[in-house]
Design a protein around this motif. Structure first.
Motif, PDB file in Angstrom:
ATOM      1  N   THR A 100      -3.663  -3.983   5.731  1.00  0.00           N
ATOM      2  CA  THR A 100      -3.424  -2.837   4.710  1.00  0.00           C
ATOM      3  C   THR A 100      -2.861  -2.997   3.851  1.00  0.00           C
ATOM      4  O   THR A 100      -1.857  -4.647   3.296  1.00  0.00           O
ATOM      5  CB  THR A 100      -2.525  -1.600   5.641  1.00  0.00           C
ATOM      6  OG1 THR A 100      -0.859  -2.642   5.907  1.00  0.00           O
ATOM      7  CG2 THR A 100      -3.418  -1.777   6.324  1.00  0.00           C
ATOM      8  N   GLY A 101      -2.540  -2.463   2.334  1.00  0.00           N
ATOM      9  CA  GLY A 101      -2.020  -2.579   1.172  1.00  0.00           C
ATOM     10  C   GLY A 101      -3.260  -3.330   0.556  1.00  0.00           C
ATOM     11  O   GLY A 101      -4.290  -4.054   0.838  1.00  0.00           O
ATOM     12  N   ALA A 102      -2.712  -3.531  -0.841  1.00  0.00           N
ATOM     13  CA  ALA A 102      -3.475  -3.985  -1.825  1.00  0.00           C
ATOM     14  C   ALA A 102      -3.523  -5.472  -2.094  1.00  0.00           C
ATOM     15  O   ALA A 102      -3.519  -5.925  -2.746  1.00  0.00           O
ATOM     16  CB  ALA A 102      -3.420  -3.420  -3.259  1.00  0.00           C
ATOM     17  N   CYS A 110      -9.319   6.498   2.962  1.00  0.00           N
ATOM     18  CA  CYS A 110      -8.156   6.803   2.113  1.00  0.00           C
ATOM     19  C   CYS A 110      -7.313   7.861   3.007  1.00  0.00           C
ATOM     20  O   CYS A 110      -7.313   8.143   2.056  1.00  0.00           O
ATOM     21  CB  CYS A 110      -8.079   6.636   0.538  1.00  0.00           C
ATOM     22  SG  CYS A 110      -6.542   6.228  -0.088  1.00  0.00           S
ATOM     23  N   GLY A 157       1.115  -1.033   0.189  1.00  0.00           N
ATOM     24  CA  GLY A 157      -0.329   0.185  -0.240  1.00  0.00           C
ATOM     25  C   GLY A 157       0.545   0.813   0.444  1.00  0.00           C
ATOM     26  O   GLY A 157       2.012   1.348  -0.424  1.00  0.00           O
ATOM     27  N   CYS A 158       0.516   2.234   0.622  1.00  0.00           N
ATOM     28  CA  CYS A 158       1.237   3.256   0.190  1.00  0.00           C
ATOM     29  C   CYS A 158       1.939   3.680   1.347  1.00  0.00           C
ATOM     30  O   CYS A 158       2.028   4.439   1.942  1.00  0.00           O
ATOM     31  CB  CYS A 158       0.507   4.570  -0.113  1.00  0.00           C
ATOM     32  SG  CYS A 158      -0.806   5.210   0.985  1.00  0.00           S
ATOM     33  N   ARG A 177      -0.391   8.230  -3.842  1.00  0.00           N
ATOM     34  CA  ARG A 177       0.026   7.362  -3.470  1.00  0.00           C
ATOM     35  C   ARG A 177       1.362   6.384  -3.324  1.00  0.00           C
ATOM     36  O   ARG A 177       1.094   5.110  -3.173  1.00  0.00           O
ATOM     37  CB  ARG A 177      -1.005   7.195  -3.593  1.00  0.00           C
ATOM     38  CG  ARG A 177      -1.983   6.968  -2.479  1.00  0.00           C
ATOM     39  CD  ARG A 177      -3.771   6.446  -3.130  1.00  0.00           C
ATOM     40  NE  ARG A 177      -5.035   7.352  -2.307  1.00  0.00           N
ATOM     41  CZ  ARG A 177      -5.227   8.559  -2.921  1.00  0.00           C
ATOM     42  NH1 ARG A 177      -4.460   9.638  -2.721  1.00  0.00           N
ATOM     43  NH2 ARG A 177      -5.518   8.965  -1.568  1.00  0.00           N
ATOM     44  N   LYS A 182      -8.788  -3.077  -3.206  1.00  0.00           N
ATOM     45  CA  LYS A 182      -7.413  -2.244  -4.449  1.00  0.00           C
ATOM     46  C   LYS A 182      -7.403  -1.389  -4.947  1.00  0.00           C
ATOM     47  O   LYS A 182      -6.378  -0.520  -5.477  1.00  0.00           O
ATOM     48  CB  LYS A 182      -6.952  -3.765  -5.516  1.00  0.00           C
ATOM     49  CG  LYS A 182      -7.502  -4.662  -5.753  1.00  0.00           C
ATOM     50  CD  LYS A 182      -6.958  -5.774  -6.830  1.00  0.00           C
ATOM     51  CE  LYS A 182      -8.133  -5.475  -7.489  1.00  0.00           C
ATOM     52  NZ  LYS A 182      -7.856  -6.984  -8.342  1.00  0.00           N
ATOM     53  N   CYS A 195      -7.292   0.070  -0.023  1.00  0.00           N
ATOM     54  CA  CYS A 195      -6.617  -1.124  -0.887  1.00  0.00           C
ATOM     55  C   CYS A 195      -7.037  -1.780  -0.618  1.00  0.00           C
ATOM     56  O   CYS A 195      -7.058  -3.050  -2.127  1.00  0.00           O
ATOM     57  CB  CYS A 195      -4.493  -0.112  -0.749  1.00  0.00           C
ATOM     58  SG  CYS A 195      -4.679   0.725  -2.060  1.00  0.00           S
ATOM     59  N   SER A 196      -7.013  -2.627   1.010  1.00  0.00           N
ATOM     60  CA  SER A 196      -7.089  -4.191   1.884  1.00  0.00           C
ATOM     61  C   SER A 196      -8.380  -4.552   1.455  1.00  0.00           C
ATOM     62  O   SER A 196      -8.568  -5.835   1.117  1.00  0.00           O
ATOM     63  CB  SER A 196      -7.036  -4.357   2.666  1.00  0.00           C
ATOM     64  OG  SER A 196      -7.615  -3.554   3.098  1.00  0.00           O
ATOM     65  N   CYS A 214      -2.301   4.152   5.441  1.00  0.00           N
ATOM     66  CA  CYS A 214      -2.800   3.128   7.100  1.00  0.00           C
ATOM     67  C   CYS A 214      -2.452   2.608   7.223  1.00  0.00           C
ATOM     68  O   CYS A 214      -3.110   2.563   8.774  1.00  0.00           O
ATOM     69  CB  CYS A 214      -3.744   2.170   5.841  1.00  0.00           C
ATOM     70  SG  CYS A 214      -4.969   3.003   4.730  1.00  0.00           S
ATOM     71  N   ARG A 241       4.289  -2.782  -6.520  1.00  0.00           N
ATOM     72  CA  ARG A 241       3.330  -2.380  -7.053  1.00  0.00           C
ATOM     73  C   ARG A 241       2.492  -2.328  -8.263  1.00  0.00           C
ATOM     74  O   ARG A 241       1.354  -2.066  -9.653  1.00  0.00           O
ATOM     75  CB  ARG A 241       1.873  -1.351  -5.839  1.00  0.00           C
ATOM     76  CG  ARG A 241       1.528  -1.190  -5.119  1.00  0.00           C
ATOM     77  CD  ARG A 241       1.758  -0.433  -3.843  1.00  0.00           C
ATOM     78  NE  ARG A 241       2.536   0.490  -3.524  1.00  0.00           N
ATOM     79  CZ  ARG A 241       2.833   1.679  -3.349  1.00  0.00           C
ATOM     80  NH1 ARG A 241       2.092   2.477  -3.144  1.00  0.00           N
ATOM     81  NH2 ARG A 241       4.536   1.664  -2.681  1.00  0.00           N
TER      82      ARG A 241
END
Lengths: 302, 375
Positions: A51-53, A111, A13-14, B61, A85, A81-82, A17, B41
């Protein structure tokens, strides 16, 4: 459950989160006072926070961690994201949404979600009530939370869907109605839709406590009627948008055409297919000639 | 007999998933390797599937900590492609937002440093006090972390006099937090004992591995994009580039601690001299061609390269993030270090793997292995 031990799993993720989950540990938010501790080994945890995709490279590790979590194995997906996505939807290494890999019990959209949202969500899951005495529980003016569509104002033009950075807004044309669907679990809360909305119908509100366990309900919808074509009877365009556009033409942009508003309306009430017929083209040309004569007369008078 | 020690990838001791392989003899590290890619990603590919406007949210992001500076760098590069002249007020506002971000990023780093040195009280204090800056961001921009404040041609939200007053008030509180951090780093400070002489990166080595930002400045090299290649309104604001000579963890901490004062100075000057006018210009059409933009992110120099084919979708976007450049400094610092200090050394560059991993696979074809195993 007496004691909650949380293991954090961040998979592509970024980071935001994850930082917010950590932030919840700060004394102000008092995650610890709810009986929650963050542990460093999955074997000691009974709650997994995702957290994260999710990427190809982290897949095995995620499944392994899930195996090691102790019962009752509650899985909470934090952040969009989780859940869906989000903006990384079409990224080639992304394997999410994570609920396809492991069962997810609760979703905290955002977000990233505010720490307040995470705390409230945890309290809800535990069935505890928290007092919101301090000012920071409130959202400031201009906060970008869940969307709200003003049904009176929305003309169904779909500009919001065009600008949307994460494909969160869908425009679905049915036989009689057009549905504008804001899927806020797929949203980056960038508020470009709010800026772009020509009638200021779409707004991001201060609603941030969005905990859910049913993703089907996590959306904001509006329906607008579609116009029927004056010639073939098929539907093609939202009624309100035509009214809005006509009003804009004859009142704001070109008031000199005000006398012709009913004729212009007739011309735009024809669907794209019928507009191509010989009769319609002739009619349109006659209208354009009239309009340009009127414009020329106005200019000459000046 | 040397043995291998692994750190990560999914260990919450590190903030983000990354795998380090350390070769240890006794309690000394004799070699270090690192494996990246857990956060990859495919963002550079995604950039070429969206319009210039939509890409702002994507750039944001890349990293959730220095999110604002990513959008700024992206927007500045696109503005150059489009030939947009950014209004003066927007330039000053950009400086204010970006320096606030530097403050929050540096304080977060101090929090994590204290955590990795097992100073949990300091960690709790710093993390707790830095909340007011997140609240400020929420009040100014509508979100705590991904502010979505920059747009192509300017900024999206103005700073009214009431908001300016609130910023000044917050800065007053933050000054005492900075004073507290400085007191931890003075000659008898708690952090000094644990950081002095740890993870030394000599000046030559820093230049050799291509370190950027506070890591480079802590090794005695004066380098700051805000001074060297001014953007936004930095050429009109008076500030100092902080440089320390020692190159150890204490020097890196001192650089960041002293930079927080400079950031406050910049914000106050910008608030005092805020010109009136528009906050955003209308974006134009991108010309066919390519542009490079660079900014000074909290972690160092950030570079964006954008190639345009004249449509509303970029043909290629390349991002060089500061953490990527600094990763090689980690490996250089780990060699010869005590094993117990490994985590603090890794944290010393303020690594942001969310930034880094987007880059690494792009280089994969040309041989990531070779790059990773620095001799």
């Amino acid at each position: 459950m007496d004691k909650i031990s949380v293991y954090r799993f961040l998979s592509a993720g970024c980071n935001a989160c994850d930082v917010e989950v950590l932030e919840c540990l700060a004394p102000r938010y008092g995650l610890a006072s709810l009986g929650v501790e963050v542990v460093e080994e999955p074997e000691k945890a009974n709650v997994l926070i995702l957290t994260g995709a999710g990427t190809v490279k982290g897949r095995e590790a995620l499944l392994e961690v899930y195996e090691k979590i102790n019962p009752p194995k509650i899985v909470i997906a934090v952040g969009n994201c989780s859940i869906t996505k989000n903006i990384f939807d079409k990224g080639y290494p992304i394997i999410g949404p994570l609920n396809k890999l492991i069962p997810v019990n609760y979703y905290i959209p955002g977000c990233p979600p505010r720490p307040q949202a995470i705390i409230k969500a945890v309290a809800d899951i535990l069935g505890v009530k928290i007092e919101e005495r301090e000012e920071w529980w409130q959202t400031p003016e201009g906060f970008r939370g869940r969307h709200e569509i003003d049904r009176e104002k929305c003309i169904g033009c779909g500009a919001c869907a065009q600008i949307c950075t994460a494909d969160a807004i869908e425009v679905i044309d049915g036989p009689e109605k057009r549905i504008i669907k804001v899927n806020y679990v797929h949203c980056t809360f960038c508020a470009f839709c709010q800026d772009e909305c020509p009638t200021k119908a779409l707004k991001l509100t201060g609603a941030y406590h969005l905990l859910t366990n049913d993703l089907q309900k996590a959306r904001v919808e509006n329906e607008v009627n579609l116009l029927t074509c004056a010639i073939c009877g098929g539907t093609f365009f939202p009624e309100k948008q035509i009214d809005w556009a006509l009003k804009r033409i004859v009142e704001e942009k070109a008031p000199i055409y005000r006398d012709f508003s009913s004729e212009i309306l007739d011309a735009v009430k024809i669907c794209t297919n019928c507009r191509r017929s010989v009769e319609s083209i002739k009619k349109a040309k006659r209208l354009l000639t009239k309009l340009s004569e009127k414009a020329r007369a106005t200019v000459l008078r000046k | 007999m040397p043995e291998k020690v692994y750190i990560g990838p999914y260990r919450p001791q590190l903030v983000e998933p990354e795998r380090f392989e350390l070769l240890v003899e006794g309690d000394r590290i004799i070699d270090a390797k690192m494996e990246l890619g857990y956060m990859h990603r495919g963002i550079e590919k995604l950039f070429t599937t969206r319009t210039y406007m939509q890409n702002l949210a994507l750039a944001e992001r890349i990293c959730g900590i220095c999110s604002g500076v990513h959008t700024l760098c992206y927007a500045q590069t696109v503005e150059r492609l489009m030939g947009v002249d950014v209004p003066e007020r927007a330039r000053y506002l950009r400086c204010i937002y970006m320096e606030l971000e530097r403050l929050h990023s540096h304080y977060l780093w101090f929090g994590i440093l204290a955590h990795s040195l097992h100073e949990h009280e300091i960690f709790a204090k710093i993390m707790g006090e830095r909340e007011i800056i997140q609240d400020l961001f929420e009040y100014l921009t509508g979100n705590r972390i991904n502010y979505a404040i920059n747009t192509i041609g300017g900024v999206r939200r103005d700073i009214t006099p009431e908001k300016a007053e609130k910023i000044r008030k917050v800065l007053k509180t933050l000054r005492s937090l900075s004073d507290y951090i400085m007191s931890l780093l003075d000659d008898n400070g708690v952090l000094t004992k644990k950081t002095k002489g740890v993870g030394v990166l000599p000046r030559d080595k820093a230049i050799e591995v291509g370190a950027v930002g506070p890591v480079l400045r802590a090794s005695g090299v004066t380098s700051d994009v805000r001074k060297d290649d001014p953007y936004a309104a930095y050429d009109k604001l008076n500030f100092e580039v902080i440089v320390e000579k020692d190159g150890d963890l204490r020097a890196k901490s001192l650089v960041r601690a002293r930079e927080t004062y400079e950031s406050m100075k910049i914000i106050e000057q910008a608030l005092d001299n805020l010109p009136s006018g528009d906050i955003a210009a209308k974006p134009g059409e991108p010309k066919v061609g390519e542009e490079i933009g660079r900014t000074e992110a909290p972690r160092g120099e950030l570079i964006y390269y954008i190639k345009s084919n004249g449509t509303n979708i970029p043909e290629r976007v390349k991002v060089r993030t500061p953490s990527y450049a600094n990763n090689f400094a980690i490996l250089a610092m780990l060699r010869g270090e005590y094993l117990k200090n490994a985590r603090a050394v890794i944290e010393s560059i303020d690594p942001c793997f969310a930034c880094t991993d987007r880059v690494v696979v792009v280089d994969a074809r040309t041989g990531v292995r070779r790059i990773m195993n620095l001799k």
